[in-house]
Write an enzyme that holds these catalytic residues in place. Structure first.
Site, short mmCIF file in Angstrom:
data_model
loop_
_atom_site.label_atom_id
_atom_site.label_comp_id
_atom_site.label_asym_id
_atom_site.label_seq_id
_atom_site.Cartn_x
_atom_site.Cartn_y
_atom_site.Cartn_z
N GLU A 1 0.87 -1.18 0.00
CA GLU A 1 0.00 0.00 0.00
C GLU A 1 0.91 1.23 0.00
O GLU A 1 1.78 1.36 0.86
CB GLU A 1 -0.90 0.04 1.24
CG GLU A 1 -2.03 -0.95 1.22
CD GLU A 1 -2.87 -0.89 2.49
OE1 GLU A 1 -2.69 0.06 3.29
OE2 GLU A 1 -3.71 -1.79 2.69
N ASP B 1 -6.17 9.32 9.69
CA ASP B 1 -4.82 8.85 10.02
C ASP B 1 -4.39 9.31 11.40
O ASP B 1 -4.72 10.41 11.85
CB ASP B 1 -3.82 9.37 8.98
CG ASP B 1 -4.07 8.79 7.59
OD1 ASP B 1 -4.55 7.65 7.53
OD2 ASP B 1 -3.81 9.48 6.60
#
Length: 281
Positions: free
Chosen positions: A50, A61
């Protein structure tokens, strides 16, 4: 159409083991070092990569990945450079799947049609776009599928049986199960609860299930790999980059090795897992 992601999970199934999915931020701490890390990941044991697309407002995040994205943006990383990294990676590796992970805004600004063409041409295999729900599949998900790019959806501990069919409807490649409620890297997953959740998801889909968020050690990776088709590690690898930098935040001779050493440990943990013999239908 069989993608690299489909092929990799088929190969893992034939080998009777789970895979390791590694997340790194494109351009962190600079494009050259980031590309060097990218090229070394498969050799260190990554089965799927990824690649984070840095964004100024990464709401899902945690601090580690936010900081990695900021380092990348400050070093001048953008979508063109990120796709260029994938293109450069593909010159030496035509089999390891690459998934771009991030937010819709950079893709929207780039232009969806142009982005999908350039991403496919560069060698991108899949997308994870965390802020596009199933209700907005026409925006990117369906065009991506038509272009031959897997669209990977997140399922979370709050995704119940009523919501799962919508989440899974146009998902392809694999399902990414977020093992904890909250932001990335904020806590360690509960193996028992994850196993129950993975079993539940598999009642709704035949797609492989990858488990991520909060995985830091080989021991954790080994425990999760017993029930899932793959284990995803991100924040720990981004922290490995951060901890290797000099006082000015620049890459050192230790940076690439710091990441690959940890990937090697995590891969050993995943490969040591005993796969459950229970079949899920």
């Amino acid at each position: 159409m069989t993608t690299r992601i489909d092929q990799r999970f088929a190969d893992l199934k034939n080998e009777g083991r789970a895979g390791l999915v590694t997340f790194t931020m494109a351009g962190d701490p600079d494009t050259k070092t980031s590309l060097a890390i990218l090229k070394e990941l498969p050799k260190a044991g990554a089965d799927v990569i990824e690649l984070g697309v840095p964004f100024t407002d990464p709401m899902a995040d945690g601090p580690a990945i936010q900081a990695g994205g900021l380092r990348a943006l400050n070093a001048g990383q953008n979508m063109v450079k990120t796709l260029g990294m994938v293109r450069a990676f593909r010159k030496g590796d035509d089999t390891t799947p690459i998934v771009l992970m991030g937010y819709y805004n950079p893709i929207y600004i780039y232009g969806v049609e142009r982005f999908l063409k350039d991403a496919k041409d560069a060698g991108v295999d899949g997308l994870i776009v965390v802020d596009l729900p199933p209700e907005e599949d026409e925006e990117l998900c369906l065009p991506a599928l038509r272009a031959g790019v897997n669209f990977i959806r997140l399922a979370t501990p709050t995704t119940d049986d009523n919501r799962l069919p919508a989440v899974l409807a146009n998902t392809s490649g694999f399902v990414y199960y977020v093992s904890i409620t909250g932001i990335t890297g904020s806590a360690a997953p509960n193996v028992g609860k994850v196993t129950e959740a993975v079993t539940r998801i598999k009642r709704h889909t035949k797609l492989p299930v990858a488990v991520g968020f909060g995985v830091r050690t080989a021991k954790q990776a080994q425990a999760l790999a017993a029930s899932a088709e793959a284990v995803v590690v991100g924040s720990a690898l981004v922290n490995a980059v951060k901890d290797s930098l000099d006082k000015k935040g620049k890459a050192t001779a230790k940076t690439v090795k710091a990441v690959t050493r940890l990937v090697n440990e995590l891969a050993s943990g995943v490969r040591a897992a005993k796969k459950s013999t229970k079949k899920n239908t």
